[in-house]
Enzyme design. Structure first.
Site, short mmCIF file in Angstrom:
data_model
loop_
_atom_site.label_atom_id
_atom_site.label_comp_id
_atom_site.label_asym_id
_atom_site.label_seq_id
_atom_site.Cartn_x
_atom_site.Cartn_y
_atom_site.Cartn_z
N GLN A 103 0.80 -1.22 0.00
CA GLN A 103 0.00 0.00 0.00
C GLN A 103 0.83 1.28 0.00
O GLN A 103 0.32 2.35 -0.33
CB GLN A 103 -0.97 0.00 1.18
CG GLN A 103 -2.00 -1.13 1.09
CD GLN A 103 -2.96 -1.14 2.26
OE1 GLN A 103 -2.67 -1.74 3.29
NE2 GLN A 103 -4.10 -0.48 2.13
N HIS A 158 -1.52 -5.15 -12.99
CA HIS A 158 -0.92 -5.02 -14.33
C HIS A 158 -1.72 -5.78 -15.38
O HIS A 158 -1.87 -5.32 -16.51
CB HIS A 158 0.54 -5.47 -14.32
CG HIS A 158 1.41 -4.60 -13.46
ND1 HIS A 158 2.62 -5.00 -12.94
CD2 HIS A 158 1.22 -3.33 -13.00
CE1 HIS A 158 3.14 -4.02 -12.22
NE2 HIS A 158 2.31 -2.99 -12.23
N ASP A 210 2.34 0.71 -8.05
CA ASP A 210 3.69 0.77 -8.64
C ASP A 210 4.56 1.80 -7.91
O ASP A 210 5.75 1.58 -7.70
CB ASP A 210 3.63 1.15 -10.13
CG ASP A 210 3.14 0.00 -11.00
OD1 ASP A 210 2.82 -1.08 -10.44
OD2 ASP A 210 3.08 0.17 -12.23
N ARG A 260 3.57 0.20 13.04
CA ARG A 260 3.30 -1.12 12.45
C ARG A 260 3.41 -1.02 10.93
O ARG A 260 2.68 -0.25 10.32
CB ARG A 260 1.90 -1.60 12.86
CG ARG A 260 1.49 -2.89 12.16
CD ARG A 260 0.13 -3.40 12.62
NE ARG A 260 -0.20 -4.62 11.90
CZ ARG A 260 -1.24 -4.78 11.09
NH1 ARG A 260 -2.11 -3.80 10.92
NH2 ARG A 260 -1.43 -5.92 10.47
N HIS A 284 1.09 -9.14 4.73
CA HIS A 284 -0.06 -8.25 4.57
C HIS A 284 -0.48 -8.30 3.10
O HIS A 284 -0.39 -7.31 2.37
CB HIS A 284 0.26 -6.84 5.03
CG HIS A 284 -0.94 -5.99 5.34
ND1 HIS A 284 -1.15 -5.39 6.56
CD2 HIS A 284 -2.00 -5.63 4.58
CE1 HIS A 284 -2.28 -4.70 6.53
NE2 HIS A 284 -2.82 -4.83 5.33
N ASN A 311 -1.81 -10.65 8.48
CA ASN A 311 -2.85 -9.64 8.61
C ASN A 311 -4.17 -10.17 8.03
O ASN A 311 -4.25 -10.48 6.85
CB ASN A 311 -2.47 -8.36 7.84
CG ASN A 311 -3.53 -7.28 8.00
OD1 ASN A 311 -3.72 -6.76 9.10
ND2 ASN A 311 -4.24 -6.96 6.93
N GLU A 312 -5.17 -10.27 8.87
CA GLU A 312 -6.55 -10.53 8.45
C GLU A 312 -6.73 -11.75 7.53
O GLU A 312 -7.11 -11.61 6.36
CB GLU A 312 -7.11 -9.29 7.75
CG GLU A 312 -7.13 -8.05 8.62
CD GLU A 312 -7.91 -6.90 8.00
OE1 GLU A 312 -8.21 -6.94 6.80
OE2 GLU A 312 -8.26 -5.96 8.74
N ASN A 363 -7.95 -6.01 14.29
CA ASN A 363 -8.31 -4.92 13.38
C ASN A 363 -9.81 -4.78 13.44
O ASN A 363 -10.54 -5.76 13.28
CB ASN A 363 -7.92 -5.24 11.93
CG ASN A 363 -6.41 -5.18 11.72
OD1 ASN A 363 -5.66 -4.91 12.65
ND2 ASN A 363 -5.99 -5.44 10.50
N TYR A 389 -13.18 -2.05 12.43
CA TYR A 389 -13.67 -0.83 11.80
C TYR A 389 -15.15 -0.58 11.99
O TYR A 389 -15.58 0.55 12.13
CB TYR A 389 -13.38 -0.87 10.28
CG TYR A 389 -11.92 -0.75 9.94
CD1 TYR A 389 -11.34 0.49 9.69
CD2 TYR A 389 -11.11 -1.88 9.88
CE1 TYR A 389 -9.99 0.61 9.36
CE2 TYR A 389 -9.75 -1.77 9.57
CZ TYR A 389 -9.20 -0.53 9.32
OH TYR A 389 -7.87 -0.41 9.02
N GLU A 394 -5.34 -2.20 14.06
CA GLU A 394 -5.89 -1.25 13.09
C GLU A 394 -7.25 -0.78 13.56
O GLU A 394 -8.06 -1.57 14.04
CB GLU A 394 -6.10 -1.86 11.69
CG GLU A 394 -4.87 -2.07 10.87
CD GLU A 394 -5.18 -2.66 9.50
OE1 GLU A 394 -6.27 -2.40 8.95
OE2 GLU A 394 -4.31 -3.40 8.99
#
Ligand code: GBE
Length: 510
Positions: free
Chosen positions: A45, A65, A78, A103, A148, A192-193, A333, A335, A404
Site C-alpha cells: 500500500q 498489471h 507501482d 506497524r 499483509h 494480517n486478516e 483490526n 472498523y 488497526e
C-alpha cells in the site's frame, strides 16, 4: 452505559437513541499507564518501487498489471506513497506524532525474489534495516507484519494458500525475517486478516487473486494459513524468543455482528463464528479447532450437495495442538458493525456451495448509520465495545493489541468526521478497559493515505494526506493528526481539545 446501549439496541431502539445515552463527552479520560500508541501501514500500500533493486512480482503487481481497471480508479501500487525512497519522511511523521511504535509490513517478494530462501535480496534487506534503524534512533518500536496480502506471484501459481506446502514456504520466510531483523524487532505479527485473504481472495473476487471458488477455496486457504501461522509462531518461540525476548501473534479482522432483532441472536453468533471465530477459535479457544457450528453446518450441507467429504478441511489432532495457543496476543483490526438475520437458503436452495449459504445468514448495514468514503465502513463505536467484551469473555481475557482502527474520507485536510470517529472508538475502548478487557495498545490506520486495494486511491485513511500528483508524494498533516498527537502526548481523551495549527513540530524526546 455501553451495556445499557447494547440492551437498548437489542430491544429495537434506534442507534441515535443509543448514542444519546452516551453522555461522557465532557470528562477528560486517561489511558492506563504503559498503554502504547502507534499507526499502521502495509508494504504494497505504501512502498512503490514494485520492480526496483531485484524485487519480484507479487499478486497485487500481477492483478493490477493484468487488469488495470480492476481498481476503482484504474490505479495500482507501482509507486504508491514511494516509501521505498521516502522512508525518512515517514519516520519524521512518526516523530511528529510522538508515537510509541509503528506497524508496517515486509514485502516477501522484495526480500526473497525467488519466494524461497535460496536468494536473499540485499537491497531489500538494506531498505528494512534503514527503516528500522531510523525508527530506533528515536525510540519508536517497530511492529512488523510478515504477511499483509502481497504473496509472491510464483507461489500463487503454485496454488498460494490453497497449497499445504505453503506451511514450509511461509516458515522459511519467517525464519529469515527473524534472523535478519529479530535483534531489533520485538513485536511480530504473522498474518494480517486471514479472513480477508481467504474469503475475499479465494472464495470471492474482492482481493487478489480473486479466485471466486466459493464454499471451497476459502476453507482450504483458512486451514493452511492457520497452520502456516502456527509454524512461524513455533519457529520464533523455539529458536528466537530466548535470544531476543520478543512477542509474536496474529491479527484478525473483526466486525461486530448485531442481531437484527431478538429472534436473530443465534444467527448473529453463527455469523461471528464464521467471520472471525473461524480464525480465533482454533488459536484462542481452549478446545482449538474450527468452531463447532462451522463443522456441523458445512458437513451437513456438503453431504446434501453430493460431496464425499466436508468442504471444510479437517485439522489432525496434532495440527489442533500445534495451532492452539499459538499467539501471544490477540491482534485486532476493527472498523465497523453489521446487523444480522437468518436466511436459510441464500443461494438457490442450497444447491450452490457458498460461504454465506453455509452460514445461513445475511449481514447488512442500515442506511441511517454514519458512513465514510468506504461503503462498508459505518461509524458504530458501540460495536467496538461489545466486541472487546466478547473477546474478553469468550477467550479467557487475552492481551489485545488493536492493530488497526480508522476511518476513510475523500481528500482534504479538514477531517472532522475522522476526528469524531477516533474519539468515539477510543472512548468505547476505554469503556471496555474499565470493563476488564486487557487492551494494551492502539494503532490508527493509517499513518498516511495509501493504495486502498480495489478502491485504489479513492478512499483516504491517512492522518497525513498524500499528494499523489507530486513526485515526492508530499505528506501533509490533517486536522486529525494534530488531535491524535495530543491524545498520545497527554495520554488522555479530551473532547474539547482543538488545534488550529497547520504545521507540525517535533516535541522534545522524539
Ligand atoms: C484493513 O482491512 C486492511 O488491513 C488494510 O490493508 C486496509 O487498508 C484497511 O483495513 C482499510 O480498509 O462482503 O462483508 O466481505 C467487507 C479492512 C469489506 C478489512 C471488510 C473491507 C473487511 C475491508 C465486504 N471489507 N475490511 S464483505
Amino acid at each position: 452505559m455501553w451495556a445499557f446501549c447494547f440492551i437498548l439496541l437489542t430491544s429495537y431502539a434506534t442507534l441515535s437513541e443509543c448514542k444519546a445515552a452516551a453522555g461522557k463527552r465532557h470528562d477528560v479520560r486517561h489511558f492506563p499507564d504503559g498503554f502504547l500508541f502507534g499507526t499502521s501501514t502495509a508494504a504494497y500500500q505504501i512502498e512503490g518501487a514494485w520492480d526496483e533493486d531485484g524485487k519480484s512480482e507479487n499478486i497485487w503487481d500481477h492483478l493490477t498489471h493484468e487488469d488495470p481497471c480492476a481498481t476503482k480508479d484504474c490505479s495500482n501500487g507501482d509507486i504508491a506513497d514511494d516509501s521505498y525512497h521516502q522512508y525518512k519522511r515517514d519516520v519524521e511523521m512518526l516523530r511528529e506524532l510522538g508515537l510509541d511504535f509503528y506497524r508496517f509490513s515486509l514485502s516477501w517478494s522484495r526480500l526473497l525474489p525467488t519466494s524461497f530462501p535460496d536468494k536473499i535480496n540485499e537491497a531489500g534487506v538494506a531498505y528494512y534495516n534503514n527503516l528500522i534503524n531510523e525508527m530506533l534512533k528515536y525510540n519508536i518500536e517497530p511492529m512488523v507484519t510478515l504477511y499483509h496480502w502481497d504473496l509472491p506471484q510464483k507461489l500463487q501459481d503454485l496454488g498460494g494458500w490453497a497449497n499445504p506446502n505453503i506451511v514450509d514456504w511461509f516458515g522459511d520466510y519467517a525464519r529469515i525475517a527473524f534472523e535478519l531483523f529479530g535483534d531489533r524487532v520485538k513485536y511480530w505479527i504473522t498474518m494480517n486478516e486471514p479472513r480477508e485473504v481467504c474469503y475475499q481472495g479465494y472464495g470471492f473476487v474482492s482481493m487478489a487473486p480473486r479466485l471466486n471458488i466459493q464454499g471451497v477455496a476459502e476453507y482450504m486457504c483458512a486451514k493452511n494459513l492457520l497452520v502456516a501461522h502456527a509454524r512461524a509462531y513455533h519457529i520464533y518461540d523455539e529458536e528466537f524468543r530466548a535470544l531476543y525476548g520478543g512477542t509474536i501473534g496474529i491479527t484478525l479482522s473483526t466486525s461486530w455482528y448485531e442481531p437484527e432483532s431478538e429472534r436473530e441472536v443465534e444467527a448473529a453468533e453463527d455469523t461471528t463464528q464464521f467471520e472471525w471465530g473461524q480464525y480465533a477459535h482454533p488459536i484462542f479457544s481452549e478446545s482449538g479447532d474450527f468452531p463447532p457450528v462451522m463443522k456441523e453446518k458445512i458437513a451437513a450441507k456438503s453431504t446434501a450437495q453430493g460431496f464425499y467429504r466436508s468442504r471444510l478441511p479437517e485439522f489432525t489432532p496434532e495440527e489442533i495442538e500445534y495451532v492452539r495457543g499459538s499467539s501471544d496476543f490477540f491482534g485486532l483490526n476493527h472498523y465497523t458493525s453489521y446487523l444480522v438475520y437468518r436466511n436459510e437458503s441464500v443461494y438457490t436452495a442450497n444447491e450452490i456451495p457458498s460461504y454465506y449459504d453455509d452460514m445461513e445468514s445475511m449481514v447488512y448495514q442500515p442506511n441511517h448509520w454514519d458512513g465514510s468514503a468506504s461503503e462498508w465502513l459505518k461509524k458504530t463505536s458501540w460495536g467496538f465495545y461489545n466486541l472487546l467484551m466478547k473477546i474478553k469473555n469468550d477467550y479467557n481475557n487475552p492481551i489485545i493489541y488493536i492493530t488497526e482502527n480508522g476511518f476513510s474520507t475523500t481528500s482534504g485536510l479538514d477531517d472532522d468526521d475522522r476526528i469524531l470517529y477516533y474519539r468515539e472508538y477510543l472512548d468505547a475502548m476505554l469503556d471496555a478497559i474499565e470493563g476488564g478487557a486487557h487492551v494494551e495498545a492502539y494503532t490508527a490506520w493509517s499513518l498516511m493515505d495509501n493504495f486502498e486495494w480495489l478502491a485504489g486511491y479513492t478512499a483516504r485513511f491517512g492522518l497525513y494526506e498524500v499528494d499523489f500528483g507530486s513526485p515526492e508524494r508530499t505528506r501533509t498533516p490533517r486536522k486529525s493528526a494534530f488531535v491524535y498527537k495530543e491524545i498520545v502526548r497527554s495520554r488522555s481523551l479530551d473532547w474539547h481539545y482543538e488545534s488550529d495549527s497547520t504545521s507540525m513540530t517535533i516535541d522534545e524526546g522524539h
